[in-house]
Design a protein around this motif. Structure first.
Motif, PDB file in Angstrom:
ATOM      1  N   ILE A  67       0.854  -1.191   0.000  1.00  9.31           N
ATOM      2  CA  ILE A  67       0.000   0.000   0.000  1.00  9.31           C
ATOM      3  C   ILE A  67       0.888   1.238   0.000  1.00  9.31           C
ATOM      4  CG2 ILE A  67      -1.730   1.285   1.347  1.00  9.31           C
ATOM      5  CD1 ILE A  67      -2.724  -1.457   2.348  1.00  9.31           C
ATOM      6  N   GLU A  68       0.614   2.139  -0.916  1.00 13.25           N
ATOM      7  CA  GLU A  68       1.443   3.344  -1.039  1.00 13.25           C
ATOM      8  C   GLU A  68       0.567   4.522  -1.456  1.00 13.25           C
ATOM      9  OE1 GLU A  68       4.681   4.376  -0.410  1.00 13.25           O
ATOM     10  OE2 GLU A  68       3.858   6.259  -1.158  1.00 13.25           O
ATOM     11  N   LEU A  69       0.741   5.618  -0.728  1.00 13.88           N
ATOM     12  CA  LEU A  69      -0.044   6.828  -0.946  1.00 13.88           C
ATOM     13  C   LEU A  69       0.369   7.562  -2.229  1.00 13.88           C
ATOM     14  CD1 LEU A  69      -1.852   9.066   0.398  1.00 13.88           C
ATOM     15  CD2 LEU A  69       0.194   9.818   1.592  1.00 13.88           C
ATOM     16  N   GLN A  73       5.676   6.823  -6.432  1.00 15.83           N
ATOM     17  CA  GLN A  73       6.355   5.666  -5.798  1.00 15.83           C
ATOM     18  C   GLN A  73       5.712   4.363  -6.254  1.00 15.83           C
ATOM     19  OE1 GLN A  73       8.782   6.507  -4.017  1.00 15.83           O
ATOM     20  NE2 GLN A  73       8.339   8.263  -2.771  1.00 15.83           N
ATOM     21  N   ALA A  96      -3.089   4.852   3.702  1.00 15.21           N
ATOM     22  CA  ALA A  96      -3.231   3.698   4.608  1.00 15.21           C
ATOM     23  C   ALA A  96      -4.299   3.924   5.675  1.00 15.21           C
ATOM     24  CB  ALA A  96      -1.894   3.398   5.274  1.00 15.21           C
ATOM     25  N   PHE A 114      10.247   1.540   7.720  1.00 17.80           N
ATOM     26  CA  PHE A 114      10.772   2.904   7.596  1.00 17.80           C
ATOM     27  C   PHE A 114       9.633   3.901   7.353  1.00 17.80           C
ATOM     28  CE2 PHE A 114      13.943  -0.186   6.882  1.00 17.80           C
ATOM     29  CZ  PHE A 114      14.958   0.249   7.716  1.00 17.80           C
ATOM     30  N   GLU A 116       6.992   6.972   8.002  1.00 20.17           N
ATOM     31  CA  GLU A 116       7.231   8.362   8.408  1.00 20.17           C
ATOM     32  C   GLU A 116       7.262   8.399   9.942  1.00 20.17           C
ATOM     33  OE1 GLU A 116       7.842  10.226   6.041  1.00 20.17           O
ATOM     34  OE2 GLU A 116       6.709   9.478   4.326  1.00 20.17           O
ATOM     35  N   PHE A 128       2.172   5.079  12.317  1.00 19.72           N
ATOM     36  CA  PHE A 128       1.486   3.820  12.023  1.00 19.72           C
ATOM     37  C   PHE A 128       1.388   2.900  13.250  1.00 19.72           C
ATOM     38  CE2 PHE A 128       2.424   3.833   7.162  1.00 19.72           C
ATOM     39  CZ  PHE A 128       1.305   4.626   6.945  1.00 19.72           C
ATOM     40  N   TYR A 133      -4.003   3.791  15.092  1.00 17.46           N
ATOM     41  CA  TYR A 133      -3.745   2.782  14.051  1.00 17.46           C
ATOM     42  C   TYR A 133      -3.845   1.366  14.620  1.00 17.46           C
ATOM     43  CZ  TYR A 133      -2.709   5.582   9.943  1.00 17.46           C
ATOM     44  OH  TYR A 133      -2.836   6.400   8.840  1.00 17.46           O
ATOM     45  N   THR A 190      14.701  -3.189   2.514  1.00 13.78           N
ATOM     46  CA  THR A 190      13.824  -2.259   1.792  1.00 13.78           C
ATOM     47  C   THR A 190      14.736  -1.274   1.050  1.00 13.78           C
ATOM     48  OG1 THR A 190      13.659  -0.392   3.332  1.00 13.78           O
ATOM     49  CG2 THR A 190      12.323  -2.346   3.839  1.00 13.78           C
ATOM     50  N   ASP A 191      14.087  -0.450   0.241  1.00 17.25           N
ATOM     51  CA  ASP A 191      14.815   0.559  -0.517  1.00 17.25           C
ATOM     52  C   ASP A 191      15.589   1.507   0.415  1.00 17.25           C
ATOM     53  OD1 ASP A 191      15.407   1.551  -2.960  1.00 17.25           O
ATOM     54  OD2 ASP A 191      13.674   2.885  -3.075  1.00 17.25           O
TER      55      ASP A 191
HETATM   56  C1  LIG Z   1      10.303   6.702   4.229  1.00 19.00           C
HETATM   57  S1  LIG Z   1       9.412   5.956   2.965  1.00 19.00           S
HETATM   58  C2  LIG Z   1       9.774   4.226   3.147  1.00 19.00           C
HETATM   59  C3  LIG Z   1       9.466   3.445   1.897  1.00 19.00           C
HETATM   60  C4  LIG Z   1       9.743   1.927   2.015  1.00 19.00           C
HETATM   61  N1  LIG Z   1       8.934   1.313   3.037  1.00 19.00           N
HETATM   62  C5  LIG Z   1      11.191   1.666   2.302  1.00 19.00           C
HETATM   63  O1  LIG Z   1      11.530   1.275   3.415  1.00 19.00           O
HETATM   64  O2  LIG Z   1      12.005   1.846   1.369  1.00 19.00           O
HETATM   65  C6  LIG Z   1       7.756   6.062   3.576  1.00 19.00           C
HETATM   66  C7  LIG Z   1       6.715   5.793   2.514  1.00 19.00           C
HETATM   67  O3  LIG Z   1       5.433   5.757   3.125  1.00 19.00           O
HETATM   68  C8  LIG Z   1       4.514   6.419   2.262  1.00 19.00           C
HETATM   69  N2  LIG Z   1       3.402   6.889   3.101  1.00 19.00           N
HETATM   70  C9  LIG Z   1       3.443   7.858   4.051  1.00 19.00           C
HETATM   71  N3  LIG Z   1       2.243   8.018   4.620  1.00 19.00           N
HETATM   72  C10 LIG Z   1       1.425   7.105   4.031  1.00 19.00           C
HETATM   73  C11 LIG Z   1       0.059   6.787   4.191  1.00 19.00           C
HETATM   74  N4  LIG Z   1      -0.717   7.430   5.084  1.00 19.00           N
HETATM   75  N5  LIG Z   1      -0.468   5.810   3.425  1.00 19.00           N
HETATM   76  C12 LIG Z   1       0.310   5.140   2.527  1.00 19.00           C
HETATM   77  N6  LIG Z   1       1.611   5.422   2.314  1.00 19.00           N
HETATM   78  C13 LIG Z   1       2.166   6.380   3.060  1.00 19.00           C
HETATM   79  C14 LIG Z   1       5.315   7.541   1.645  1.00 19.00           C
HETATM   80  O4  LIG Z   1       4.736   8.020   0.443  1.00 19.00           O
HETATM   81  C15 LIG Z   1       6.661   6.844   1.427  1.00 19.00           C
HETATM   82  O5  LIG Z   1       6.713   6.220   0.171  1.00 19.00           O
END
Ligand SMILES: C[S@@+](CC[C@H](N)C(=O)[O-])C[C@H]1O[C@@H](n2cnc3c(N)ncnc32)[C@H](O)[C@@H]1O
Length: 212
Positions: A67-69, A73, A96, A114, A116, A128, A133, A190-191
């Motif tokens: 799941i990705e906002l 990405q 999410a 990882f 936010e 989260f 949550y 992860t990335d």
């Molecule tokens: C810091 S990145 C980490 C990405 C990946 N998990 C990694 O470890 O490489 C956080 C990701 O969470 C996504 N994100 C933040 N808030 C979100 C939400 N409420 N619902 C879905 N995705 C969310 C952001 O767009 C971002 O791509």
């Protein structure tokens, strides 16, 4: 780490069979989507999808939903999947916080990788692993609850341990330095983690469960 906008992201998502365009239509029907009764695991904020893709590749007997906002990405995740054959993987481009619209009690594991950190006190609820949550997750976990979290952020990690523990989760494994842990904890990168590994930053990890 900054990501570029992907031009035509929406179109890339629309044209991919991995992307579920109207996810709420499948609430309580995700096993039908996958055509099996295997466990369903989700990752919230999958970013470019490196982790969930590799999890799906290594574990064909489980189903995975990333799941990705952010559409850029998610589109990059679709590009990364490319021509790979991963019938146990799906992607949803949505916030999410809407998981209750999308899932009934059908989820086995939630991966938070990882996420936010929302370090400011006034943003705690957005984490989260906030109590908000954790209460949402109660309504999508099938029976037992299972959350796996990795982060480089101390504030997020400490508050996650506190909230999970106050919510009666127990910890199968906690590590304050996942990559150098003597226990050699199995791990899929992860990335973001790849980058942090290069910088030799400690990665905090918890595998938390609640069993009825
Ligand atoms: C810091 S990145 C980490 C990405 C990946 N998990 C990694 O470890 O490489 C956080 C990701 O969470 C996504 N994100 C933040 N808030 C979100 C939400 N409420 N619902 C879905 N995705 C969310 C952001 O767009 C971002 O791509």
């Amino acid at each position: 780490m900054r990501y570029n906008k992907v031009s035509g992201a929406k179109e890339i998502l629309n044209n991919s069979s991995y992307v579920i365009k109207n996810p709420s239509a499948y609430k309580n029907k995700w096993h039908q989507v996958f055509g099996n009764q295997n466990p369903i695991c989700i990752e919230l904020g999958m970013g470019r999808g490196i982790f969930i893709m590799e999890m799906a590749r290594r574990n064909p007997n489980k189903n995975y939903i990333g799941i990705e906002l952010d559409s850029s990405q998610a589109a990059t995740a679709v590009k990364n999947i490319g021509t790979k054959h991963l019938p146990n993987l799906r992607i949803i481009c949505v916030d999410a916080s809407l998981i209750l619209d999308i899932f009934g009690k059908e989820i086995t594991t939630i991966y938070l990788t990882f996420s936010e950190p929302w370090p400011k006190k006034q943003d705690e609820k957005k984490r989260f692993t906030s109590l908000n949550y954790l209460k949402l997750y109660d309504r999508i976990f099938k029976k037992n609850k299972h959350i796996v979290l990795k982060t480089d952020n101390k504030i997020l990690f400490a508050s996650s341990l506190e909230n999970l523990s106050n919510y009666w989760y127990t910890f199968d494994c906690v590590s304050l330095d996942l990559h150098h842990d003597e226990r050699k904890i199995p791990n899929v990168l992860t990335d973001f983690e790849v980058q942090y590994q290069k910088e030799n930053r400690p990665i905090y990890y918890v595998d938390a469960k609640y069993k009825d």
